[in-house]
Enzyme design. Structure first.
Site: not given
Ligand code: ATR
Length: 270
Positions: A25, A72, A76, A110, A132
């Protein structure tokens, strides 16, 4: 790398960032620079809080006399639940990244930080594609919609994007594929950059590259794969540093009621 304290061993200090992991961080450095630039005598430390221990950790820091925390990944939502009162945006999004510990009053800076980071950028139109559906995406969608953007949302796991839209009632278009046709702004909220993975994007669908911006919420040494690819297509790029600074500046203002020294904060991140 920060000196990191497990929350039970937190030293006497005024402010902390809590997360898991927290070694990388930049908040301690940025807020220390802010306090110094503003002539405030206060300290800020990094505190590691494993999942499931957020409530106990916040109680503990409060009892030690800490005035405020930043929160973070991945805490959250737990932080939101700990607060007794929250600002409107925090209440709507059910997340908190900034807390006044004494009042148990929280907010989420944010979205405000994201919007402020775009304030000086002029683009050809208001079509955004957001990639995402993770922890930070809801703040980005809320900020874009509030600012009049037309937003399309794509996530690798479509059901998660669908749930996000339903949960918060976001007026966005759900995409089956990450279609960039006509996009002026492409925001990567996925964690793919952190693992160096490439998203399945057809950059040539961006019709006016020089008037488009690829924005990656991630930051680190050098450009992410996402930003490198965008740049090779002649698209402008921005990483997450300015948003980090702006959300931190809003946190500073929430705690102190003083204007944040933004330049010193940004300089601390370079
Ligand atoms: P969380 O989903 O637990 O809140 P995050 O780290 O905030 O965790 O979110 C990860 C995001 O990155 C998700 O949208 C994830 O997609 P999935 O929902 O399909 O898992 C996305 N993500 C991570 N790696 C990825 C990759 N290689 N390609 C596409 N999307 C990816």
């Amino acid at each position: 790398m920060n000196e990191v304290f497990p929350w039970r061993e937190a030293p006497k200090a005024d402010f902390a960032v809590i997360g898991y992991p927290i070694h990388h961080s930049l908040s301690p450095k940025m807020h220390a620079a802010a306090f110094e630039a503003a002539g405030l005598s206060a300290s800020y430390v990094a505190t590691e809080v494993p999942p499931g221990e957020v409530g106990s950790a916040l109680d503990h820091l409060r009892s030690l006399g800490y005035r405020g925390v930043n929160v973070t990944v991945p805490h959250k939502e737990d932080a939101f639940r700990w607060c007794e009162s929250t600002t409107d945006v925090s209440t709507r999004l059910r997340v908190c990244n900034t807390i006044d510990l004494e009042r148990r009053h929280g907010t989420s800076t944010d979205g405000q930080g994201f919007a402020a980071s775009l304030a000086d950028i002029e683009l050809d139109g208001k079509q955004a594609v957001v990639l995402g559906a993770g922890g930070s995406t809801r703040s980005i969608l809320e900020a874009l919609l509030k600012d009049g953007w037309h937003v399309s949302l794509w996530n690798r796991t479509k059901s998660k994007a669908e749930a996000l839209i339903l949960d918060f009632g976001f007026d966005v278009t759900l995409l089956d594929e990450p279609n960039l046709l006509g996009a002026n702004l492409i925001v990567n909220t996925t964690s793919a950059s952190l693992s160096g993975e490439r998203l399945p994007l057809d950059w040539d669908e961006v019709l006016t590259p020089a008037d488009a911006l690829a924005y990656d919420l991630a930051y680190g040494a050098g450009l992410t794969t996402f930003l490198k690819d965008a740049q090779s297509w002649g698209i402008q790029t921005m990483d997450g540093r300015k948003m980090l600074m702006e959300q931190g500046a809003a946190a500073f203002e929430f705690w102190w009621g003083l204007p944040a020294p933004r330049e010193a904060m940004l300089a601390a991140l370079q």
